[in-house]
Motif scaffolding. Structure first.
Motif, PDB file in Angstrom:
ATOM      1  N   UNK A  76      -1.365   9.625 -10.642  1.00 10.47           N
ATOM      2  CA  UNK A  76      -0.506  10.796 -10.745  1.00 10.47           C
ATOM      3  C   UNK A  76       0.956  10.384 -10.757  1.00 10.47           C
ATOM      4  N   UNK A  77       1.249   9.376  -9.948  1.00 13.53           N
ATOM      5  CA  UNK A  77       2.637   8.975  -9.708  1.00 13.53           C
ATOM      6  C   UNK A  77       3.247   8.231 -10.900  1.00 13.53           C
ATOM      7  N   UNK A  78       2.389   7.523 -11.648  1.00  6.89           N
ATOM      8  CA  UNK A  78       2.852   6.732 -12.800  1.00  6.89           C
ATOM      9  C   UNK A  78       4.001   5.786 -12.469  1.00  6.89           C
ATOM     10  N   UNK A  79       3.708   4.820 -11.638  1.00  5.45           N
ATOM     11  CA  UNK A  79       4.775   3.892 -11.236  1.00  5.45           C
ATOM     12  C   UNK A  79       5.065   2.878 -12.337  1.00  5.45           C
ATOM     13  N   UNK A  80       6.187   2.209 -12.189  1.00  2.87           N
ATOM     14  CA  UNK A  80       6.508   1.111 -13.083  1.00  2.87           C
ATOM     15  C   UNK A  80       5.984  -0.212 -12.555  1.00  2.87           C
ATOM     16  N   UNK A  81       5.589  -0.190 -11.272  1.00  3.97           N
ATOM     17  CA  UNK A  81       5.096  -1.425 -10.673  1.00  3.97           C
ATOM     18  C   UNK A  81       4.258  -1.091  -9.446  1.00  3.97           C
ATOM     19  N   UNK A  82       3.271  -1.921  -9.176  1.00  2.00           N
ATOM     20  CA  UNK A  82       2.414  -1.706  -8.008  1.00  2.00           C
ATOM     21  C   UNK A  82       2.462  -2.902  -7.070  1.00  2.00           C
ATOM     22  N   UNK A  83       2.696  -2.628  -5.789  1.00  2.00           N
ATOM     23  CA  UNK A  83       2.544  -3.644  -4.750  1.00  2.00           C
ATOM     24  C   UNK A  83       1.175  -3.426  -4.125  1.00  2.00           C
ATOM     25  N   UNK A  84       0.344  -4.445  -4.182  1.00  2.00           N
ATOM     26  CA  UNK A  84      -1.046  -4.253  -3.805  1.00  2.00           C
ATOM     27  C   UNK A  84      -1.476  -5.260  -2.750  1.00  2.00           C
ATOM     28  N   UNK A  85      -1.923  -4.747  -1.621  1.00  5.52           N
ATOM     29  CA  UNK A  85      -2.419  -5.631  -0.566  1.00  5.52           C
ATOM     30  C   UNK A  85      -3.768  -6.195  -0.966  1.00  5.52           C
ATOM     31  N   UNK A  86      -3.972  -7.412  -0.577  1.00  7.20           N
ATOM     32  CA  UNK A  86      -5.207  -8.108  -0.938  1.00  7.20           C
ATOM     33  C   UNK A  86      -6.393  -7.615  -0.097  1.00  7.20           C
ATOM     34  N   UNK A  87      -6.137  -7.385   1.201  1.00  6.67           N
ATOM     35  CA  UNK A  87      -7.206  -6.940   2.099  1.00  6.67           C
ATOM     36  C   UNK A  87      -7.019  -5.464   2.412  1.00  6.67           C
ATOM     37  N   UNK A  88      -7.913  -4.666   1.936  1.00  6.75           N
ATOM     38  CA  UNK A  88      -7.833  -3.235   2.209  1.00  6.75           C
ATOM     39  C   UNK A  88      -9.093  -2.799   2.936  1.00  6.75           C
ATOM     40  N   UNK A 139      -8.112   6.162  -2.459  1.00  5.90           N
ATOM     41  CA  UNK A 139      -7.113   7.215  -2.509  1.00  5.90           C
ATOM     42  C   UNK A 139      -5.898   6.745  -3.303  1.00  5.90           C
ATOM     43  N   UNK A 140      -5.528   5.483  -3.038  1.00  6.03           N
ATOM     44  CA  UNK A 140      -4.377   4.913  -3.715  1.00  6.03           C
ATOM     45  C   UNK A 140      -4.513   4.982  -5.223  1.00  6.03           C
ATOM     46  N   UNK A 141      -5.701   4.665  -5.712  1.00  2.73           N
ATOM     47  CA  UNK A 141      -5.914   4.683  -7.158  1.00  2.73           C
ATOM     48  C   UNK A 141      -5.621   6.064  -7.750  1.00  2.73           C
ATOM     49  N   UNK A 142      -6.113   7.075  -7.028  1.00  2.99           N
ATOM     50  CA  UNK A 142      -5.907   8.441  -7.534  1.00  2.99           C
ATOM     51  C   UNK A 142      -4.433   8.808  -7.555  1.00  2.99           C
ATOM     52  N   UNK A 143      -3.786   8.559  -6.414  1.00  3.85           N
ATOM     53  CA  UNK A 143      -2.380   8.955  -6.305  1.00  3.85           C
ATOM     54  C   UNK A 143      -1.492   8.172  -7.263  1.00  3.85           C
ATOM     55  N   UNK A 144      -1.827   6.938  -7.397  1.00  2.91           N
ATOM     56  CA  UNK A 144      -1.075   6.058  -8.294  1.00  2.91           C
ATOM     57  C   UNK A 144      -1.047   6.626  -9.707  1.00  2.91           C
ATOM     58  N   UNK A 161      12.212   4.699  -6.542  1.00  2.00           N
ATOM     59  CA  UNK A 161      11.446   5.803  -6.007  1.00  2.00           C
ATOM     60  C   UNK A 161      10.102   5.225  -5.575  1.00  2.00           C
ATOM     61  N   UNK A 162       9.725   5.499  -4.330  1.00  2.00           N
ATOM     62  CA  UNK A 162       8.566   4.810  -3.771  1.00  2.00           C
ATOM     63  C   UNK A 162       7.519   5.802  -3.287  1.00  2.00           C
ATOM     64  N   UNK A 163       6.257   5.521  -3.580  1.00  6.04           N
ATOM     65  CA  UNK A 163       5.160   6.267  -2.984  1.00  6.04           C
ATOM     66  C   UNK A 163       4.129   5.251  -2.527  1.00  6.04           C
ATOM     67  N   UNK A 164       3.226   5.673  -1.635  1.00  2.00           N
ATOM     68  CA  UNK A 164       2.318   4.679  -1.083  1.00  2.00           C
ATOM     69  C   UNK A 164       0.995   5.301  -0.651  1.00  2.00           C
ATOM     70  N   UNK A 165       0.035   4.422  -0.400  1.00  2.13           N
ATOM     71  CA  UNK A 165      -1.244   4.867   0.109  1.00  2.13           C
ATOM     72  C   UNK A 165      -1.811   3.785   1.007  1.00  2.13           C
TER      73      UNK A 165
END
Lengths: 226, 226
Positions: B44-56, B37-42, B28-32
């Motif tokens: 709420x979402x309570x993922x098991x893993x985060x894919x995080x871009x280095x340059x935002x 914004x990502x921090x907030x949504x994350x 199940x995937x969600x994104x930002x």
DNA sequence: TCTTAATGTTACAGAAATATTACAAATTAA
DNA sequence: TTAATTTGTAATATTTCTGTAACATTAAGA
């Protein structure tokens, strides 16, 4: 797990989520959406633990808490407070008014579950599974004792934690790093080789003549309980 | 596969690609598209893993990472960092700030998928399929055990990895170079013929009387599991 | 059948990982 | 405080694994 848990919380979605999961773990759950009504129902329900929201439409969590503590039948009822993020100061007040633990929203169910068990373990040991058992090995978390084949075994604190760790996931192989992270307090720096020594001490303690070795070495991977 | 993965990445095309493929695998995937914004949504979402871009666009990946590690509910959330090519130094910083793995763009989805599973396997073993099975052969990655025909087989570390490799793509023929690249740790230099020896050792261990040979030699091409 | 390249087999030395031991420093109990 | 226990590490011993080289065998084309 056969304890009763009461929830006072005004967000129905949270109740739903928590209730579902707690029931899956075998708890009996009842709930209320506000303080006054909650107090009444709670006393009928006679829970072993209360999850109490800090912000309620009518009474504050603290008020509910005080009311409960005044009632002789419930003054020892364990309470876990649910607080919204950033209510740091309030946390302290909450604890002062006789709360056993608190957790900030948003929280993961796993964390809540762990805290509930920790609190119950202290107040009502019979409700929570406190014995970790694997074959003829038994570890009692309340009395901090370990038995093999009915006979008690003396362990140092670190060996106790190490065994407790292995018992929570028997058979699974853990790397030295994983063991270090979980068994040792955070931010201490110990050599990875140190684990070998503790493994040896644990082995020496729990091994009995004529009984099979309980800790398996998996070369280049780590150790496991088998 | 039933885990939840959150993606913070500012290139929508990458998100789209990755999300599609991960969902095909059952995540199940969600994104930002940005950090705050990502921090907030994350959370709420309570993922098991985060894919995080280095340059935002707003925060750097490192900042996001630090923020997460500070939050008690998420300090153990596994993070895989996506870095653009040539940010070698940054990689090190990334790892220091508590990232579990990183991958450089451009990456193949297969590689990403493999890393995600490897990281999840450590943190949340129940999410990922851990048994590799082929006919009467079974390899348990959690317990690090191998069975043929229900009977356990003892393997050395390299033979274990070798078999694990073959089991991820049975029947497919691999050249010695491919085997070397995948099964051996990077930047080691071993003779190509060395593989023959390990193949022999593996064969000796997993072959059972009256049972057919499991490893096929494809002259001038390599080996495969059949 | 002969030749040759590729693969199989074996043995072994060095490397790597783990086990064991002893001890001093740190912690806890008395 | 002293005594007793526990801890982490370093040094040493032991075990297991690895890679290579040397030799043997096989497969396939000429």
């Amino acid at each position: 797990m056969k304890g009763k848990i009461f929830i006072i919380e005004d967000e129905a979605s949270i109740i739903q989520l928590v209730q579902l999961n707690l029931e899956k773990e075998g708890f009996i759950v009842a709930s209320s959406l506000n303080g006054n009504e909650g107090l009444k129902e709670l006393k009928k329900f006679e829970p072993n633990l209360l999850l109490l929201d800090w912000m309620l439409p009518d009474l504050s969590g603290i008020d509910v808490c005080k009311n409960i503590r005044k009632d002789n039948n419930f003054k020892n009822l364990p309470i876990i407070m649910l607080t919204a993020k950033g209510e740091e100061e309030d946390k302290i007040k909450g604890l002062e008014s006789g709360v056993d633990d608190y957790i900030t929203k948003p929280f993961s169910f796993n964390e809540l579950s762990a805290r509930i068990k920790a609190v119950l373990r202290r107040s009502d040991p019979n409700i929570v599974a406190n014995d970790l058992i694997f074959e003829d090995l038994k570890l009692d978390r309340i009395e901090k004792r370990v038995f093999r084949d009915e006979k008690e075994i003396q362990l140092g604190p670190t060996e106790f934690r190490l065994l407790e760790f292995f018992l929570t996931n028997p058979k699974r192989v853990y790397s030295r790093d994983q063991i270090l992270e979980t068994v040792w307090p955070n931010n201490v720096n110990v050599e990875s080789r140190t684990i070998d020594v503790h493994i040896r001490r644990l082995r020496q303690s729990i091994n009995i003549k004529d009984k099979k070795e309980l800790i398996r070495t998996v070369r280049s991977s780590g150790y496991s309980l088998v």
